[in-house]
Design a protein around this motif. Sequence first.
Motif, PDB file in Angstrom:
ATOM      1  N   MET A  22       2.804   2.271   7.678  1.00 27.96           N
ATOM      2  CA  MET A  22       3.550   2.301   8.974  1.00 27.96           C
ATOM      3  C   MET A  22       2.877   2.350  10.261  1.00 27.96           C
ATOM      4  SD  MET A  22       6.631   3.313  10.386  1.00 27.96           S
ATOM      5  CE  MET A  22       7.131   3.510  11.791  1.00 27.96           C
ATOM      6  N   GLN A  23       1.377   2.350   9.697  1.00 24.79           N
ATOM      7  CA  GLN A  23       0.760   2.535  11.247  1.00 24.79           C
ATOM      8  C   GLN A  23       0.940   1.289  12.134  1.00 24.79           C
ATOM      9  OE1 GLN A  23      -3.187   4.423  10.991  1.00 24.79           O
ATOM     10  NE2 GLN A  23      -2.529   4.938   8.652  1.00 24.79           N
ATOM     11  N   PRO A  24       0.701  -0.185  11.687  1.00 22.21           N
ATOM     12  CA  PRO A  24       0.657  -1.094  12.649  1.00 22.21           C
ATOM     13  C   PRO A  24       2.199  -1.245  13.192  1.00 22.21           C
ATOM     14  CG  PRO A  24      -0.501  -1.807  10.701  1.00 22.21           C
ATOM     15  CD  PRO A  24       0.177  -0.677  10.383  1.00 22.21           C
ATOM     16  N   GLN A  25       2.999  -1.066  12.482  1.00 23.50           N
ATOM     17  CA  GLN A  25       4.863  -1.301  12.892  1.00 23.50           C
ATOM     18  C   GLN A  25       5.015  -0.216  13.788  1.00 23.50           C
ATOM     19  OE1 GLN A  25       7.163  -1.260   9.455  1.00 23.50           O
ATOM     20  NE2 GLN A  25       5.570  -0.918   8.217  1.00 23.50           N
ATOM     21  N   GLY A  26       4.386   0.993  13.552  1.00 29.15           N
ATOM     22  CA  GLY A  26       4.586   2.008  14.376  1.00 29.15           C
ATOM     23  C   GLY A  26       3.871   1.916  15.670  1.00 29.15           C
ATOM     24  N   HIS A  27       2.873   1.274  15.750  1.00 25.87           N
ATOM     25  CA  HIS A  27       2.275   0.815  17.288  1.00 25.87           C
ATOM     26  C   HIS A  27       3.210  -0.200  17.766  1.00 25.87           C
ATOM     27  CE1 HIS A  27      -2.398   1.685  16.380  1.00 25.87           C
ATOM     28  NE2 HIS A  27      -1.469   2.672  15.998  1.00 25.87           N
ATOM     29  N   VAL A  28       3.630  -1.067  16.883  1.00 25.92           N
ATOM     30  CA  VAL A  28       4.598  -2.190  17.590  1.00 25.92           C
ATOM     31  C   VAL A  28       5.744  -1.374  18.362  1.00 25.92           C
ATOM     32  CG1 VAL A  28       6.099  -4.056  17.196  1.00 25.92           C
ATOM     33  CG2 VAL A  28       3.688  -3.944  16.324  1.00 25.92           C
ATOM     34  N   PRO A  80       0.840  -1.276   0.024  1.00 24.70           N
ATOM     35  CA  PRO A  80      -0.088  -0.011  -0.087  1.00 24.70           C
ATOM     36  C   PRO A  80       0.921   1.271   0.026  1.00 24.70           C
ATOM     37  CG  PRO A  80       0.092  -1.059   2.105  1.00 24.70           C
ATOM     38  CD  PRO A  80       0.819  -1.786   1.177  1.00 24.70           C
ATOM     39  N   GLU A  81       0.404   2.482  -0.607  1.00 22.09           N
ATOM     40  CA  GLU A  81       1.010   3.523  -0.555  1.00 22.09           C
ATOM     41  C   GLU A  81       0.982   4.150   0.777  1.00 22.09           C
ATOM     42  OE1 GLU A  81       0.326   5.811  -4.296  1.00 22.09           O
ATOM     43  OE2 GLU A  81      -1.226   4.304  -4.511  1.00 22.09           O
ATOM     44  N   ARG A  82       1.895   5.118   0.943  1.00 21.33           N
ATOM     45  CA  ARG A  82       1.880   5.967   2.270  1.00 21.33           C
ATOM     46  C   ARG A  82       0.874   6.914   2.208  1.00 21.33           C
ATOM     47  NH1 ARG A  82       6.827   7.374   2.135  1.00 21.33           N
ATOM     48  NH2 ARG A  82       6.782   9.718   1.468  1.00 21.33           N
ATOM     49  N   GLY A  83      -0.082   6.824   3.246  1.00 23.53           N
ATOM     50  CA  GLY A  83      -1.270   7.773   3.234  1.00 23.53           C
ATOM     51  C   GLY A  83      -1.079   9.126   3.959  1.00 23.53           C
ATOM     52  N   GLY A  84      -2.092  10.042   3.822  1.00 23.18           N
ATOM     53  CA  GLY A  84      -2.583  11.225   4.388  1.00 23.18           C
ATOM     54  C   GLY A  84      -3.294  11.068   5.670  1.00 23.18           C
ATOM     55  N   THR A  85      -3.158  11.238   7.010  1.00 25.01           N
ATOM     56  CA  THR A  85      -3.979  10.803   8.050  1.00 25.01           C
ATOM     57  C   THR A  85      -3.516  11.656   8.983  1.00 25.01           C
ATOM     58  OG1 THR A  85      -3.979   8.798   7.270  1.00 25.01           O
ATOM     59  CG2 THR A  85      -4.625   8.891   9.434  1.00 25.01           C
ATOM     60  N   VAL A  86      -4.483  12.054   9.947  1.00 25.92           N
ATOM     61  CA  VAL A  86      -4.420  12.794  11.164  1.00 25.92           C
ATOM     62  C   VAL A  86      -4.667  11.993  12.424  1.00 25.92           C
ATOM     63  CG1 VAL A  86      -4.421  15.150  10.293  1.00 25.92           C
ATOM     64  CG2 VAL A  86      -6.521  13.869  11.107  1.00 25.92           C
ATOM     65  N   TYR A  87      -4.182  11.912  13.482  1.00 28.57           N
ATOM     66  CA  TYR A  87      -4.395  11.159  14.649  1.00 28.57           C
ATOM     67  C   TYR A  87      -4.227  12.135  15.928  1.00 28.57           C
ATOM     68  CZ  TYR A  87      -4.256   8.333  18.557  1.00 28.57           C
ATOM     69  OH  TYR A  87      -4.687   7.661  20.053  1.00 28.57           O
ATOM     70  N   LEU A  88      -5.238  11.909  16.516  1.00 25.92           N
ATOM     71  CA  LEU A  88      -5.783  12.567  17.981  1.00 25.92           C
ATOM     72  C   LEU A  88      -6.098  11.936  18.915  1.00 25.92           C
ATOM     73  CD1 LEU A  88      -8.779  13.607  18.743  1.00 25.92           C
ATOM     74  CD2 LEU A  88      -8.466  14.501  16.630  1.00 25.92           C
TER      75      LEU A  88
END
Length: 543
Positions: free
Chosen positions: A447-453, A357-365
Amino acid sequence: MAYPRKPLFAPNGAVATSQPLAAAAGLAVLRRGGNAVDAALATAVALTVLQPPSNDIGGDLFAIVWDGERLHGLTAAGRSPAALTREMVLAATGRRAAEPVAALGGAQARGPAMPARGWLPVTVPGAPAGWHDLHDRFGSLPFADLFTDAIGYAEHGHPVSTGTAIGWARAVAGHAGLVGAEFAEFERVFTVGGRAPRPGERWRNPDAARTLRRIAETGADDFYRGRIAEALDAHAARTGGLISGDDLARHTSTWVDPVSARYRGHEVWELPPPGQGIAALLALNILDGWDPAGADPVERLHRQVEAVKLGFADAHAHVADPERAPVPTAALLDPAYAAARRALLTERAGDPVAGDPERGGTVYLCTADAGGMMVSLIQSTYLAFGSHVVLPGHGFALQNRGTGFRLDPDHPNVVGPAKRPFHTIIPGFLTRDGAPVGPFGVMGGHMQPQGHVQLLAGMLDAGLDPQAALDAPRWYWHAGRTLLVEPELAARPGLVAGLRARGHEVAVAAEPSVFGYGQALWRGAAGWVGGSESRIDGAAVGY
């Protein structure tokens, strides 16, 4: 030398997100007596104005809420148009229906993909309904009051933050190659004379102010059944889109029970499919059965990378819309399955076939209030500015979440009508023996799941506070045996050589967006302990 950020300590309430003005909007709501959900919504709505490359009114939203007693999950993700078919996509992209398309995950390579821009990947926006649904169940202040800062910044303008301006410029450069009537409005709304706004330059979006005001006044109903819906239906009909007023009117969010895995005496919570949170849980389940005591840094990092690869392989093979295809969530999270997967780890880098998958544009809070309510919320239009289709006169771009579908007719996530695609955006939450610890998240597509890890390993294995864990150098695995590491990680003696000796093809990448952007709030002995991403314009604020 560079001095790392210090964590936020706040006795009453806190907000952490990737844009300081948005964090301030949430904090203002807390100080007015609003709860954590009110603050999260004010922050989320403001982010659509303050970080439009990453999220917008036309995007989706996922959230986990701790209400003081238990967790609630909200999947506010839209479905594909009822008129969308696989054959239609194949015809539009010049492929034949009989053409073999490799499955994603398992033992096959990824085949032809959905288009990324234009009308075909557009799915119904779920964020406005998600704002309403969260407020309807948990909000305390009037819904319209939560839009005040966002409308003000859209109407009167705001100086664009540095990190946002960098991503904006990349997106505008990419837009130059898009041709078609559906793309005509983008330049008028999201450029300044054909270029992206510069850092510190004041930018206004009065059309978005009017749209947000309508959503605020009608509880989002106007977006799905009123004038905004009519405008979107008409624009799609004029310019070749499939989305219709009926698609919008049928939209619903879904309340779900979060799913969990054990890690170092804690419970890590994610939302179930169609999100990819299960990839993080799979990896953590594998790692929890391995004792890191005495392991050197090379061994620790190698194990994390290999566990993440296995988690992705399973997620990309099985995750789909659970309303339309069976997803074996319970079986994937079974400890016996984790043990079987753990047995596949060796001292050498593996090469599982997984997604690309391509790297996405997202915001988290994330937010927390004095009463103990906590929110983990993420919203996105996926790739920067999503589809690049902008509704004339309304000031927002539509997401391209349909890019997450597959074209393999035998895959559970195959493109089709009225379906939710595979989603990359995942909010996280941590508890211990059922008691809340706090919300966390790392945005950034794959990146998100591996960032969580990595974030959890930093806090639970290394004992770091949320800010220190977020500041710690990261790695990023995309496909095959290639492993990207940040310069600070590469500078550690022997680490890169040790990884290469195990078969990893290590490269150093200085671009911070590759490694995601995160936030975290933890319940402390005297209140809240917060951290916010130092790789972008993040801010953790409290009172």
